[in-house]
Design a protein around this motif. Structure first.
Motif, PDB file in Angstrom:
ATOM      1  N   VAL A 163       0.822  -1.209   0.000  1.00 30.33           N
ATOM      2  CA  VAL A 163       0.000   0.000   0.000  1.00 30.33           C
ATOM      3  C   VAL A 163       0.861   1.267   0.000  1.00 30.33           C
ATOM      4  O   VAL A 163       0.659   2.171  -0.820  1.00 30.33           O
ATOM      5  CB  VAL A 163      -0.938   0.037   1.232  1.00 30.33           C
ATOM      6  N   ALA A 164       1.823   1.330   0.926  1.00 28.63           N
ATOM      7  CA  ALA A 164       2.572   2.568   1.148  1.00 28.63           C
ATOM      8  C   ALA A 164       3.363   3.054  -0.064  1.00 28.63           C
ATOM      9  O   ALA A 164       3.237   4.217  -0.462  1.00 28.63           O
ATOM     10  CB  ALA A 164       3.496   2.407   2.353  1.00 28.63           C
ATOM     11  N   PRO A 165       4.194   2.228  -0.721  1.00 27.16           N
ATOM     12  CA  PRO A 165       5.010   2.747  -1.824  1.00 27.16           C
ATOM     13  C   PRO A 165       4.235   2.862  -3.125  1.00 27.16           C
ATOM     14  O   PRO A 165       3.185   2.225  -3.307  1.00 27.16           O
ATOM     15  CB  PRO A 165       6.123   1.693  -1.942  1.00 27.16           C
ATOM     16  N   ALA A 166       4.761   3.663  -4.035  1.00 29.46           N
ATOM     17  CA  ALA A 166       4.196   3.771  -5.379  1.00 29.46           C
ATOM     18  C   ALA A 166       4.858   2.739  -6.283  1.00 29.46           C
ATOM     19  O   ALA A 166       6.040   2.422  -6.123  1.00 29.46           O
ATOM     20  CB  ALA A 166       4.422   5.172  -5.931  1.00 29.46           C
ATOM     21  N   PHE A 167       4.104   2.185  -7.223  1.00 34.25           N
ATOM     22  CA  PHE A 167       4.639   1.287  -8.241  1.00 34.25           C
ATOM     23  C   PHE A 167       4.575   2.016  -9.580  1.00 34.25           C
ATOM     24  O   PHE A 167       3.606   2.731  -9.858  1.00 34.25           O
ATOM     25  CB  PHE A 167       3.819   0.007  -8.386  1.00 34.25           C
ATOM     26  N   ALA A 168       5.558   1.805 -10.424  1.00 37.94           N
ATOM     27  CA  ALA A 168       5.520   2.330 -11.786  1.00 37.94           C
ATOM     28  C   ALA A 168       5.528   1.154 -12.747  1.00 37.94           C
ATOM     29  O   ALA A 168       6.331   0.232 -12.599  1.00 37.94           O
ATOM     30  CB  ALA A 168       6.722   3.235 -12.056  1.00 37.94           C
ATOM     31  N   ALA A 169       4.620   1.162 -13.703  1.00 35.91           N
ATOM     32  CA  ALA A 169       4.559   0.081 -14.678  1.00 35.91           C
ATOM     33  C   ALA A 169       5.908  -0.058 -15.360  1.00 35.91           C
ATOM     34  O   ALA A 169       6.437   0.895 -15.931  1.00 35.91           O
ATOM     35  CB  ALA A 169       3.466   0.369 -15.704  1.00 35.91           C
ATOM     36  N   SER A 170       6.484  -1.255 -15.275  1.00 38.39           N
ATOM     37  CA  SER A 170       7.844  -1.488 -15.760  1.00 38.39           C
ATOM     38  C   SER A 170       8.088  -2.982 -15.814  1.00 38.39           C
ATOM     39  O   SER A 170       7.157  -3.785 -15.665  1.00 38.39           O
ATOM     40  CB  SER A 170       8.848  -0.832 -14.802  1.00 38.39           C
ATOM     41  N   ALA A 171       9.355  -3.355 -16.008  1.00 37.83           N
ATOM     42  CA  ALA A 171       9.704  -4.776 -15.990  1.00 37.83           C
ATOM     43  C   ALA A 171       9.488  -5.373 -14.608  1.00 37.83           C
ATOM     44  O   ALA A 171       9.372  -6.591 -14.462  1.00 37.83           O
ATOM     45  CB  ALA A 171      11.155  -4.963 -16.418  1.00 37.83           C
ATOM     46  N   ASP A 172       9.425  -4.518 -13.566  1.00 38.29           N
ATOM     47  CA  ASP A 172       9.255  -5.006 -12.201  1.00 38.29           C
ATOM     48  C   ASP A 172       7.798  -5.075 -11.755  1.00 38.29           C
ATOM     49  O   ASP A 172       7.440  -5.878 -10.892  1.00 38.29           O
ATOM     50  CB  ASP A 172      10.031  -4.111 -11.223  1.00 38.29           C
ATOM     51  N   PHE A 173       6.962  -4.206 -12.323  1.00 33.91           N
ATOM     52  CA  PHE A 173       5.554  -4.147 -11.921  1.00 33.91           C
ATOM     53  C   PHE A 173       4.667  -4.022 -13.155  1.00 33.91           C
ATOM     54  O   PHE A 173       4.976  -3.260 -14.075  1.00 33.91           O
ATOM     55  CB  PHE A 173       5.312  -2.966 -10.979  1.00 33.91           C
TER      56      PHE A 173
END
Length: 292
Positions: free
Chosen positions: A31-41
């Protein structure tokens, strides 16, 4: 959560847990951190917004298929036990779902607690390789002080200049690494950008690789004896057949982010990631130089 989180018991230092126990957290890292669409997310997620895969019981709905579903970044994240410290100690077991007023403070406190727990882990490792003397005494004092800070109230933690504290501790950790590498003749590659580089012929024994970018690097068969790997980015690095048994400050999450096989030699305290190949994979002839 990392691939090995559910199988590992919590390592403790002075009664403080330094491995994630997601069963005692409230999905804070989802919840806390932001995700950026990428190879990781596989998607964009703003800070403070629950991941759509987070279940009501704080478990992950796709935990067993995170890599296949485009979330390898989740499998290599480790809070060093900060999640359960914030959830169960700092906030006394109050769930942000049932006590929404705590949510923002809990998430902000987690952003301070995680680096403190990470420092506790590194300080413990540094003490293990530092002989008695002034530096060891300084490391012990830093460990005690950092542990005391993790016991603070939310207000005390949010008022802490965690970056300044980390800078002071990192100076000690860096010195401990230099002492442990002394006499090994290793090269200094601190912060080096070695993304995708073929390093199979490189002599990295005793090297200073603190903060080096080794994303996708070819490290097959490399001897990392006494190399300092503090914060080295090993995402997608090929460690098949490499010897990491005597390296310094290698964390499980770094291994989880890399590739390896049954020939990769690991430090006794670390586990072979579940996604690594268990069969011998043919390797290319050694040609040296960079990949083309």
């Amino acid at each position: 959560m990392s691939d090995t989180t559910e199988q590992q018991s919590s390592a403790t230092v002075g009664g403080r847990e330094l491995r994630a126990d997601c069963t005692r957290c409230f999905g804070i890292c989802c919840v806390a951190p932001a995700f950026a669409a990428s190879a990781d997310f596989a998607l964009d997620k703003p800070a403070g917004q629950p991941c759509p895969n987070l279940r009501p019981d704080s478990g992950c709905g796709i935990h067993r298929d995170l890599r296949q579903r485009g979330f390898p970044g989740c499998t290599v994240f480790d809070c060093f036990g900060a999640g359960q410290q914030v959830a169960q100690v700092t906030f006394g077991g109050r769930d942000w779902r049932t006590d929404p007023a705590t949510a923002r403070r809990m998430f902000d406190t987690f952003a301070v607690m995680r680096p403190l727990h990470e420092l506790l882990w590194y300080l413990t490792e540094a003490l293990a390789v530092t002989p008695p003397g002034a530096l060891r005494a300084d490391l012990a004092r830093a460990l005690e002080e950092t542990g005391r800070l993790t016991d603070g109230t939310p207000e005390e933690l949010l008022a802490l200049d965690v970056d300044a504290h980390r800078a002071r501790v990192n100076a000690l950790l860096s010195e401990a690494g230099e002492r442990a590498r002394a006499g090994r003749g290793g090269t200094d590659r601190r912060g080096a950008v070695l993304i995708g580089v073929d390093l199979r012929r490189a002599d990295l024994a005793g090297a200073n690789l603190r903060g080096a970018g080794l994303i996708g690097a070819d490290l097959r068969g490399v001897d990392f004896g006494a190399a300092d790997l503090t914060g080295a980015d090993l995402r997608g690095a090929d460690l098949r057949g490499a010897d990491l048994s005597r390296c310094l400050f290698l964390h499980q999450s770094q291994l989880d982010a890399a590739r390896g096989d049954h020939r990769t030699v690991l430090p006794a305290a670390l586990r072979r990631p579940a996604h690594w190949s268990l069969t011998l994979t043919p390797t290319r002839p050694r040609t040296g130089g960079r990949r083309r």
